[in-house]
Design a protein around this motif. Structure first.
Motif, PDB file in Angstrom:
ATOM      1  N   ALA A 214      37.574  32.014  40.493  1.00  0.00           N
ATOM      2  CA  ALA A 214      37.637  33.326  39.847  1.00  0.00           C
ATOM      3  C   ALA A 214      36.543  33.492  38.807  1.00  0.00           C
ATOM      4  O   ALA A 214      35.954  34.569  38.664  1.00  0.00           O
ATOM      5  CB  ALA A 214      39.011  33.526  39.210  1.00  0.00           C
ATOM      6  N   ILE A 218      33.285  36.072  39.334  1.00  0.00           N
ATOM      7  CA  ILE A 218      33.777  37.183  38.506  1.00  0.00           C
ATOM      8  C   ILE A 218      33.049  38.492  38.822  1.00  0.00           C
ATOM      9  O   ILE A 218      33.642  39.567  38.779  1.00  0.00           O
ATOM     10  CB  ILE A 218      33.632  36.819  36.999  1.00  0.00           C
ATOM     11  CG1 ILE A 218      34.354  37.854  36.140  1.00  0.00           C
ATOM     12  CG2 ILE A 218      32.176  36.671  36.611  1.00  0.00           C
ATOM     13  CD1 ILE A 218      35.838  37.886  36.336  1.00  0.00           C
ATOM     14  N   ARG A 219      31.760  38.403  39.189  1.00  0.00           N
ATOM     15  CA  ARG A 219      31.017  39.629  39.504  1.00  0.00           C
ATOM     16  C   ARG A 219      31.569  40.291  40.756  1.00  0.00           C
ATOM     17  O   ARG A 219      31.735  41.514  40.807  1.00  0.00           O
ATOM     18  CB  ARG A 219      29.536  39.310  39.692  1.00  0.00           C
ATOM     19  CG  ARG A 219      28.845  38.803  38.428  1.00  0.00           C
ATOM     20  CD  ARG A 219      27.366  38.582  38.665  1.00  0.00           C
ATOM     21  NE  ARG A 219      26.685  38.109  37.460  1.00  0.00           N
ATOM     22  CZ  ARG A 219      25.382  37.882  37.364  1.00  0.00           C
ATOM     23  NH1 ARG A 219      24.610  38.093  38.413  1.00  0.00           N
ATOM     24  NH2 ARG A 219      24.857  37.457  36.235  1.00  0.00           N
ATOM     25  N   VAL A 221      34.614  39.886  41.998  1.00  0.00           N
ATOM     26  CA  VAL A 221      35.982  40.350  41.718  1.00  0.00           C
ATOM     27  C   VAL A 221      35.958  41.680  40.995  1.00  0.00           C
ATOM     28  O   VAL A 221      36.679  42.622  41.347  1.00  0.00           O
ATOM     29  CB  VAL A 221      36.742  39.289  40.894  1.00  0.00           C
ATOM     30  CG1 VAL A 221      38.095  39.828  40.452  1.00  0.00           C
ATOM     31  CG2 VAL A 221      36.928  38.019  41.699  1.00  0.00           C
ATOM     32  N   LYS A 222      35.109  41.783  39.977  1.00  0.00           N
ATOM     33  CA  LYS A 222      35.053  43.020  39.203  1.00  0.00           C
ATOM     34  C   LYS A 222      34.454  44.168  40.008  1.00  0.00           C
ATOM     35  O   LYS A 222      34.926  45.304  39.936  1.00  0.00           O
ATOM     36  CB  LYS A 222      34.253  42.801  37.920  1.00  0.00           C
ATOM     37  CG  LYS A 222      34.999  41.990  36.863  1.00  0.00           C
ATOM     38  CD  LYS A 222      34.182  41.888  35.591  1.00  0.00           C
ATOM     39  CE  LYS A 222      34.974  41.206  34.481  1.00  0.00           C
ATOM     40  NZ  LYS A 222      36.135  42.021  34.056  1.00  0.00           N
ATOM     41  N   SER A 223      33.407  43.857  40.776  1.00  0.00           N
ATOM     42  CA  SER A 223      32.746  44.931  41.523  1.00  0.00           C
ATOM     43  C   SER A 223      33.656  45.514  42.594  1.00  0.00           C
ATOM     44  O   SER A 223      33.542  46.699  42.930  1.00  0.00           O
ATOM     45  CB  SER A 223      31.456  44.400  42.171  1.00  0.00           C
ATOM     46  OG  SER A 223      31.748  43.407  43.138  1.00  0.00           O
ATOM     47  N   GLY A 225      36.940  45.525  42.246  1.00  0.00           N
ATOM     48  CA  GLY A 225      38.174  45.962  41.608  1.00  0.00           C
ATOM     49  C   GLY A 225      39.393  45.197  42.084  1.00  0.00           C
ATOM     50  O   GLY A 225      40.487  45.762  42.219  1.00  0.00           O
ATOM     51  N   ARG A 226      39.219  43.896  42.325  1.00  0.00           N
ATOM     52  CA  ARG A 226      40.308  43.087  42.877  1.00  0.00           C
ATOM     53  C   ARG A 226      40.878  42.108  41.855  1.00  0.00           C
ATOM     54  O   ARG A 226      41.436  41.072  42.210  1.00  0.00           O
ATOM     55  CB  ARG A 226      39.818  42.324  44.104  1.00  0.00           C
ATOM     56  CG  ARG A 226      39.165  43.174  45.158  1.00  0.00           C
ATOM     57  CD  ARG A 226      40.057  44.342  45.562  1.00  0.00           C
ATOM     58  NE  ARG A 226      41.206  43.909  46.332  1.00  0.00           N
ATOM     59  CZ  ARG A 226      42.231  44.697  46.639  1.00  0.00           C
ATOM     60  NH1 ARG A 226      42.265  45.945  46.162  1.00  0.00           N
ATOM     61  NH2 ARG A 226      43.226  44.237  47.361  1.00  0.00           N
ATOM     62  N   SER A 227      40.790  42.444  40.587  1.00  0.00           N
ATOM     63  CA  SER A 227      41.342  41.553  39.553  1.00  0.00           C
ATOM     64  C   SER A 227      42.834  41.343  39.753  1.00  0.00           C
ATOM     65  O   SER A 227      43.359  40.236  39.584  1.00  0.00           O
ATOM     66  CB  SER A 227      41.074  42.132  38.159  1.00  0.00           C
ATOM     67  OG  SER A 227      39.690  42.211  37.915  1.00  0.00           O
TER      68      SER A 227
END
Length: 604
Positions: A214, A218-219, A221-223, A225-227
């Motif tokens: 994770a 992180i890039r 995941v954030k891009s 929107g799957r946090s």
């Protein structure tokens, strides 16, 4: 590698703990001093009950106050001796346990570095990390405390048991009888606790893997929107870890309950039986006080046995988990008696009937591959995804070993060269650029720590990595983990600079320009031609411009080389090559060239 093996029997537990002896052997003097200090400090406590018995039956019973002085002085002397021995034990224990932890951690890290790439591809990083951190710490705590007092307390129990029998044998026998069910239940629940401990340790490794993935991703995941999705996956494993830990805690609580309950029942038996014995004249009051005081010395050894046995089980599981790494076979190693061989710069690289199959796999990745790369020649490997290009390049530096045939440098089988020499004369740049948490200079000179500033500067020039001079501290700027503070193209250029530094005998490039923009790519290629003219190169190519760097092209299909020649010749004569290029958006434009244009493109 997350399956939990069945809990081994007690003999297996001892075998697991025996793995620690090679690491303890260099410090056996300190280890012995730790055991002796702890044992003597514990046995010194036994003098107090015996002195107490003499005080009650002597000066107190006779009203002799003067007789108290020597007995109290003797008790004080034993107290001072106990304190000194306690200090000695702590000093020796801390030094030995920390040294053993350091050696074990170093050995494990060195083993991870020596294990082949195939091993690392089969293990999650979190499992390896948990073994190198939490498991090693578990072993250190056991070596520094649990192992010492597990032995010392068992000896103490035996010595006190003999003293109780000597003091008044009927009560001594009663105490020993009450320990039988305690021992049976303790051993039964310890086996269950061992299985639960292994489950917890393995699940901690799985959770560590999720956290690492994770953070590194992180890039993405954030891009996307799957946090929430990533957290949900993490939370399910965290919940499972919690449930497993609670199961372990309940078992440990039950063990503690048994060991806590036993002394209270036994003490009641002692008081009742002792009072009857005093009333009948079979035991003096001092004898009863001494017996009870002796038994109170047993309270800590008995109560601690539950905790110490549980710690021993956790440590045995940790030894098993670390043993899985230490026992993993080193499949890529130096042959016995191997010596450095003369390898020219540039060198001749040959694949002779090479085959490769992953362990346990079905069809081979490579089959009967023959390729001769002349000194100073650049050959591009072209093929569809999964055709074996990357595997073929990995065989040159022995990231994998061939399963058939051989790879040679100047006629020497790469398996007959020391790995240190081989990976000095062969430099590799991968498509996925990996950088480390160190300065730019250290990253570039990773394979050549002795490189001069001029050589580093030249490598940076070839890779068009002059952007490093604009970083806050230039070449001394520390790059964050995985180089995520840099763009993909910047990371790739630094990785390329690392590969070309020192002008190796053989340069292996696995599509090293894929992350560069067109302008930067052209600059890098122009400078790279100077390097390729002085070395032998094997280049995995997906771009038209990369193909143009090569003197010849080898077409790889389903693990076999089906055609070798100049780009223009293959484009004109090999339908499979044309079909492959037409499927690549960046190469498709070449198929539209005709006549002189095609010939000119192929000869560039």
């Amino acid at each position: 590698m997350t399956e939990t093996p069945a809990a081994p029997d007690d003999r297996g537990r001892l075998s697991s703990l025996a793995r620690l002896w090679p690491f303890a052997r260099p410090y056996r003097g300190l280890v012995a001093l730790t055991f002796v200090g702890a044992l003597l400090a514990t046995l010194t406590q036994l003098a107090i009950p015996l002195i107490t018995q003499d005080v009650v039956d002597g000066p107190i019973a006779d009203g002799d106050r003067a007789g108290l002085v020597p007995l109290l002085a003797l008790a004080l002397a034993f107290g001072i001796a106990e304190a000194a021995l306690f200090f000695l034990r702590r000093w020796a224990m801390n030094i030995s346990s920390l040294q053993i932890e350091r050696d074990l951690r170093d050995t494990l890290y060195q083993r991870l570095q020596r294990l082949p790439v195939a091993f690392h591809e089969g293990w999650s990083s979190g499992q390896l990390l948990s073994r190198a951190t939490s498991d090693v710490s578990t072993i250190r705590r056991f070596v520094g405390f649990g192992a010492v007092f597990l032995v010392v307390n068992l000896i103490t129990c035996a010595v006190v048991g003999v003293l109780l029998l000597v003091t008044y044998w009927p009560l001594g026998v009663a105490v020993l009888v009450t320990t039988l069910p305690l021992t049976w239940y303790g051993l039964r629940w310890e086996k269950r606790y061992n299985t639960q401990s292994r489950l917890v340790q393995d699940e901690q490794g799985e959770l560590a893997t999720d956290v690492e993935e994770a953070v590194q991703g992180i890039r993405v995941v954030k891009s996307l929107g799957r946090s929430g999705l990533v957290f949900g996956r993490y939370d399910r494993k965290a919940q499972r870890l919690r449930d497993l830990q609670l199961d372990k805690v309940r078992t440990l609580a039950l063990i503690w309950c048994l060991f806590e309950f036993h002394p209270q029942i036994t003490l009641a038996v002692i008081l009742v039986g002792g009072s009857l014995a005093v009333g009948s004249g079979a035991l003096t009051v001092g004898g009863l006080v001494g017996f009870v005081t002796l038994f109170t010395v047993l309270l800590w050894p008995i109560l601690s046995l539950g905790f110490l046995l549980a710690q021993a089980q956790e440590t045995a599981s940790a030894c098993d988990r670390i043993g899985e790494l230490l026992d993993a076979p080193l499949t890529v190693t130096d042959a016995p008696g191997v010596r450095p061989q003369a390898v020219g710069t540039p060198a001749r690289l040959r694949f002779e009937h090479v085959g490769f199959r992953f362990p346990g796999a079905g069809d081979p990745v490579l089959a009967d591959v023959d390729l001769d790369v002349a000194p100073g020649e650049t050959v591009a490997l072209v093929g569809a995804t999964g055709s074996g290009k990357t595997t073929m390049t990995a065989l040159v530096a022995r990231l994998f070993d061939v399963t058939a045939g051989r790879v040679t440098l100047d006629g020497h089988d790469v398996r007959d060269l020391p790995l240190v020499q081989l990976r000095t004369v062969v430099a590799t740049a991968f498509e996925e650029a990996t950088l480390f948490s160190m300065s730019v200079r250290e990253n570039v000179a990773l394979g050549r720590p002795d490189a001069t500033d001029d050589e580093v500067a030249e490598a940076l020039r070839v890779a068009q990595a002059d952007f490093v001079h604009d970083l806050p501290w230039g070449l001394d700027t520390r790059i964050g983990e995985q180089g995520l503070s840099l763009s993909g193209g910047q990371r790739q250029r630094l990785a390329l600079a690392r590969a070309v530094l020192g002008r190796p005998s053989v340069l292996v490039l696995d599509d090293p320009l894929s992350a560069l923009d067109v302008h930067t790519e052209a600059l890098v290629e122009r400078a790279l031609r100077e390097v390729l003219a002085e070395t032998t190169a094997l280049v995995v190519a997906h771009r038209a411009s990369t193909v143009m760097l090569a003197d010849r092209v080898a077409l790889l299909e389903h693990g076999r080389i089906t055609a070798v020649g100049r780009h223009s010749d293959l484009l004109a004569e090999v339908p499979a090559y044309r079909a492959l290029l037409s499927s690549e958006s960046e190469l498709a434009g070449l198929t539209g060239l005709a006549g002189p244009e095609l010939s000119e493109a192929g000869s560039r």
